[in-house]
Each structure stands twice: as C-alpha cells, then as structure tokens.
Design a protein around this motif. Structure first.
Motif, PDB file in Angstrom:
ATOM      1  N   HIS A  60       0.812  -1.165   0.112  1.00  0.00           N
ATOM      2  CA  HIS A  60      -0.042   0.056   0.130  1.00  0.00           C
ATOM      3  C   HIS A  60       0.756   1.323  -0.001  1.00  0.00           C
ATOM      4  CE1 HIS A  60       1.062  -0.607   4.449  1.00  0.00           C
ATOM      5  NE2 HIS A  60       0.780   0.959   4.387  1.00  0.00           N
ATOM      6  N   TYR A  61       0.179   2.461  -0.123  1.00  0.00           N
ATOM      7  CA  TYR A  61       0.928   3.614   0.367  1.00  0.00           C
ATOM      8  C   TYR A  61      -0.042   4.618   0.884  1.00  0.00           C
ATOM      9  CZ  TYR A  61      -1.673   5.771  -3.824  1.00  0.00           C
ATOM     10  OH  TYR A  61      -2.614   6.193  -4.644  1.00  0.00           O
ATOM     11  N   HIS A  62       0.649   5.579   1.072  1.00  0.00           N
ATOM     12  CA  HIS A  62      -0.179   6.940   2.095  1.00  0.00           C
ATOM     13  C   HIS A  62       0.090   8.036   1.137  1.00  0.00           C
ATOM     14  CE1 HIS A  62      -0.510   4.248   5.153  1.00  0.00           C
ATOM     15  NE2 HIS A  62       0.807   4.080   5.462  1.00  0.00           N
ATOM     16  N   ALA A  63      -1.092   8.601   0.743  1.00  0.00           N
ATOM     17  CA  ALA A  63      -1.151   9.844  -0.478  1.00  0.00           C
ATOM     18  C   ALA A  63      -0.431  11.108   0.488  1.00  0.00           C
ATOM     19  CB  ALA A  63      -2.246  10.176  -0.889  1.00  0.00           C
ATOM     20  N   LEU A  64      -0.924  11.015   1.877  1.00  0.00           N
ATOM     21  CA  LEU A  64      -0.645  12.456   2.661  1.00  0.00           C
ATOM     22  C   LEU A  64       0.268  12.210   3.580  1.00  0.00           C
ATOM     23  CD1 LEU A  64      -4.434  13.028   3.200  1.00  0.00           C
ATOM     24  CD2 LEU A  64      -3.053  13.998   1.325  1.00  0.00           C
ATOM     25  N   VAL A 116       4.428   5.145  13.485  1.00  0.00           N
ATOM     26  CA  VAL A 116       3.755   6.410  13.656  1.00  0.00           C
ATOM     27  C   VAL A 116       3.558   6.952  12.353  1.00  0.00           C
ATOM     28  CG1 VAL A 116       4.302   8.742  14.588  1.00  0.00           C
ATOM     29  CG2 VAL A 116       5.179   6.892  15.770  1.00  0.00           C
ATOM     30  N   LEU A 117       2.324   7.651  12.257  1.00  0.00           N
ATOM     31  CA  LEU A 117       1.866   8.234  10.950  1.00  0.00           C
ATOM     32  C   LEU A 117       1.682   9.765  11.132  1.00  0.00           C
ATOM     33  CD1 LEU A 117       0.922   6.977   8.043  1.00  0.00           C
ATOM     34  CD2 LEU A 117      -1.254   7.520   8.778  1.00  0.00           C
ATOM     35  N   THR A 118       2.398  10.593  10.367  1.00  0.00           N
ATOM     36  CA  THR A 118       2.371  11.884  10.338  1.00  0.00           C
ATOM     37  C   THR A 118       2.234  12.705   8.906  1.00  0.00           C
ATOM     38  OG1 THR A 118       3.429  13.779  11.412  1.00  0.00           O
ATOM     39  CG2 THR A 118       4.922  12.037  10.606  1.00  0.00           C
ATOM     40  N   PRO A 119       1.536  13.613   8.828  1.00  0.00           N
ATOM     41  CA  PRO A 119       0.720  14.046   9.934  1.00  0.00           C
ATOM     42  C   PRO A 119      -0.681  13.020   9.992  1.00  0.00           C
ATOM     43  CG  PRO A 119       0.248  15.255   7.653  1.00  0.00           C
ATOM     44  CD  PRO A 119       1.187  14.234   7.456  1.00  0.00           C
ATOM     45  N   GLY A 120      -1.327  13.051  10.966  1.00  0.00           N
ATOM     46  CA  GLY A 120      -1.919  11.857  11.569  1.00  0.00           C
ATOM     47  C   GLY A 120      -3.398  11.892  10.851  1.00  0.00           C
ATOM     48  N   ILE A 121      -3.992  10.752  10.645  1.00  0.00           N
ATOM     49  CA  ILE A 121      -5.044  10.314  10.203  1.00  0.00           C
ATOM     50  C   ILE A 121      -5.979   9.578  11.301  1.00  0.00           C
ATOM     51  CG2 ILE A 121      -6.401   9.279   8.159  1.00  0.00           C
ATOM     52  CD1 ILE A 121      -4.781  11.326   7.180  1.00  0.00           C
ATOM     53  N   ASP A 122      -7.132   9.817  11.378  1.00  0.00           N
ATOM     54  CA  ASP A 122      -7.845   8.805  12.444  1.00  0.00           C
ATOM     55  C   ASP A 122      -7.873   7.564  11.856  1.00  0.00           C
ATOM     56  OD1 ASP A 122      -8.199  10.256  14.750  1.00  0.00           O
ATOM     57  OD2 ASP A 122      -9.944  11.253  14.036  1.00  0.00           O
ATOM     58  N   ARG A 123      -7.135   6.500  12.406  1.00  0.00           N
ATOM     59  CA  ARG A 123      -7.178   5.254  11.816  1.00  0.00           C
ATOM     60  C   ARG A 123      -7.528   4.154  12.747  1.00  0.00           C
ATOM     61  NH1 ARG A 123      -1.679   4.350   9.348  1.00  0.00           N
ATOM     62  NH2 ARG A 123      -2.456   2.606   8.152  1.00  0.00           N
ATOM     63  N   PHE A 124      -7.873   4.309  13.868  1.00  0.00           N
ATOM     64  CA  PHE A 124      -8.283   3.445  14.866  1.00  0.00           C
ATOM     65  C   PHE A 124      -9.380   2.414  14.085  1.00  0.00           C
ATOM     66  CE2 PHE A 124      -6.950   5.258  19.068  1.00  0.00           C
ATOM     67  CZ  PHE A 124      -5.368   5.119  18.864  1.00  0.00           C
ATOM     68  N   GLY A 125     -10.254   2.934  13.692  1.00  0.00           N
ATOM     69  CA  GLY A 125     -11.211   2.190  12.731  1.00  0.00           C
ATOM     70  C   GLY A 125     -10.677   1.199  12.034  1.00  0.00           C
ATOM     71  N   TYR A 126      -9.597   1.809  11.118  1.00  0.00           N
ATOM     72  CA  TYR A 126      -8.979   0.762  10.117  1.00  0.00           C
ATOM     73  C   TYR A 126      -8.434  -0.376  10.744  1.00  0.00           C
ATOM     74  CZ  TYR A 126      -5.108  -0.570   7.009  1.00  0.00           C
ATOM     75  OH  TYR A 126      -4.297  -1.367   6.425  1.00  0.00           O
ATOM     76  N   GLN A 147     -10.185   3.322   1.607  1.00  0.00           N
ATOM     77  CA  GLN A 147      -9.061   3.945   1.206  1.00  0.00           C
ATOM     78  C   GLN A 147      -8.670   5.195   1.546  1.00  0.00           C
ATOM     79  OE1 GLN A 147      -6.959   1.158  -1.834  1.00  0.00           O
ATOM     80  NE2 GLN A 147      -9.176   1.085  -2.413  1.00  0.00           N
ATOM     81  N   ALA A 148      -9.419   5.990   0.909  1.00  0.00           N
ATOM     82  CA  ALA A 148      -9.041   7.505   1.013  1.00  0.00           C
ATOM     83  C   ALA A 148      -9.291   7.989   2.269  1.00  0.00           C
ATOM     84  CB  ALA A 148     -10.264   8.335   0.118  1.00  0.00           C
ATOM     85  N   ARG A 149     -10.713   7.463   3.064  1.00  0.00           N
ATOM     86  CA  ARG A 149     -10.746   7.732   4.665  1.00  0.00           C
ATOM     87  C   ARG A 149      -9.714   7.622   5.449  1.00  0.00           C
ATOM     88  NH1 ARG A 149     -15.133   4.968   8.256  1.00  0.00           N
ATOM     89  NH2 ARG A 149     -14.701   5.973  10.338  1.00  0.00           N
ATOM     90  N   TYR A 150      -8.967   6.367   5.283  1.00  0.00           N
ATOM     91  CA  TYR A 150      -7.800   6.053   6.200  1.00  0.00           C
ATOM     92  C   TYR A 150      -6.231   6.236   5.545  1.00  0.00           C
ATOM     93  CZ  TYR A 150     -11.207   3.729   8.819  1.00  0.00           C
ATOM     94  OH  TYR A 150     -12.465   3.264   9.687  1.00  0.00           O
TER      95      TYR A 150
END
Length: 166
Positions: A60-64, A116-126, A147-150
């Motif tokens: 996977h990747y993180h866009a932000l 650690v993910l920064t800047p943070g995204i609310d990901r506990f639901g993930y 995918q976009a939400r997390y």
C-alpha cells in the motif's frame, strides 16, 4: 492533544494498560496508542506485535502521510518501492508519502514495532477492521471502500508475496 479549561495544550499520556488492544490470530495484535484526533492531527501511533513470520501489512501507500517504524524486537522484512530489506531491533524505517511499502515478521521471527503516521489520520477504525478481517469476521473488500478515509491505498504487487513465500 488534550486541552485544559484555559484551552492550552497538555501532553497526551497513554499508559499501556489504557490503550485499546486489537488481537490478531497469529498471537500478535495492535495496541492503539494515539489517533490523530487526540494529537490535534499531528500524528497517529500504534504498537504492533506479529507472530512468527506473520504479515503486518500488504502493499500500500499513503498519499498524505509519512510513516515511521521503529523495530522494538525481532526482525521485520520491509518491502520499500520494489526492494525487500530486513531490519532488526533498534532499526528505524521512515516511508515517505506515495512510496509503495509492506512489511511482516521475518520467517521464524516474531516482531514488535512502533508505527507512527504523520500528519495523523484517524485510523483506529482501520486497525479494528483489520482485526475483524484477520479473524474471518469481515472481508478485505470491506476496506477497499475506505482507502481514502484512512489514507491507505492498496496495491497489487506480486513481488511482495513472492518474497514472503519464497
């Protein structure tokens, strides 16, 4: 960040026994330490333990966000932009935005790592969803719509699976 009555910042303190634990079937699990909403969006953090040779995350990747991994114990195999490398205790990996990556405990090794993910995204639901998927209570397809939400964008990279099985 927690704010006091004067609306000034206070430190976030999460004791191990207070952190939500999401068990995984291979004997490991997620300890959810800080979601972005608890840090004013600065970061999200969790501790992940993996059973011997268990996968931690598919490609996977993180866009932000950038993602930092600190290996507390064991050995972790990281797939980083088409290369696989092993990192042992005390090793640090920082993955920049948009870099394809995956990770798992090395064959025959358990692993314990801080992520650690920064800047943070609310990901506990993930992470809760991943726990349900790992236990067969939900399908992986249920995460594809999120995918976009997390900020977790899944990739089909057969080289990672080949490296893990072969």
């Amino acid at each position: 960040m927690v704010r006091d009555a004067d609306n000034t910042k206070e430190a976030l303190i999460v004791r191990s026994e207070e952190a939500e634990y999401v068990p995984l079937p291979h004997g490991g699990g997620f300890r959810l330490l800080a979601d972005a909403s608890a840090t004013g969006g600065a970061l999200g953090a969790n501790r992940l333990t993996l059973g011997a040779g268990a996968d931690g995350a598919r490609p996977h990747y993180h866009a932000l966000s950038s993602e930092l991994f600190y290996v507390l114990c064991g050995t972790v195999e990281f797939f980083l932009d088409d290369e696989v490398t092993s990192v042992g205790p005390g090793g640090l990996v920082v993955v920049p935005p948009r870099m394809p990556h995956a990770f798992g405990a090395a064959p025959g090794s358990t692993a314990d790592l801080l992520a650690v993910l920064t800047p943070g995204i609310d990901r506990f639901g993930y992470f809760r969803a991943l726990g349900r998927i790992q236990h067969g209570l939900d399908s992986f397809d249920s995460l594809k719509a999120e995918q976009a939400r997390y900020d977790v964008h899944f990739l089909d990279i057969p080289a990672w699976q080949s490296a893990r099985t072969g």
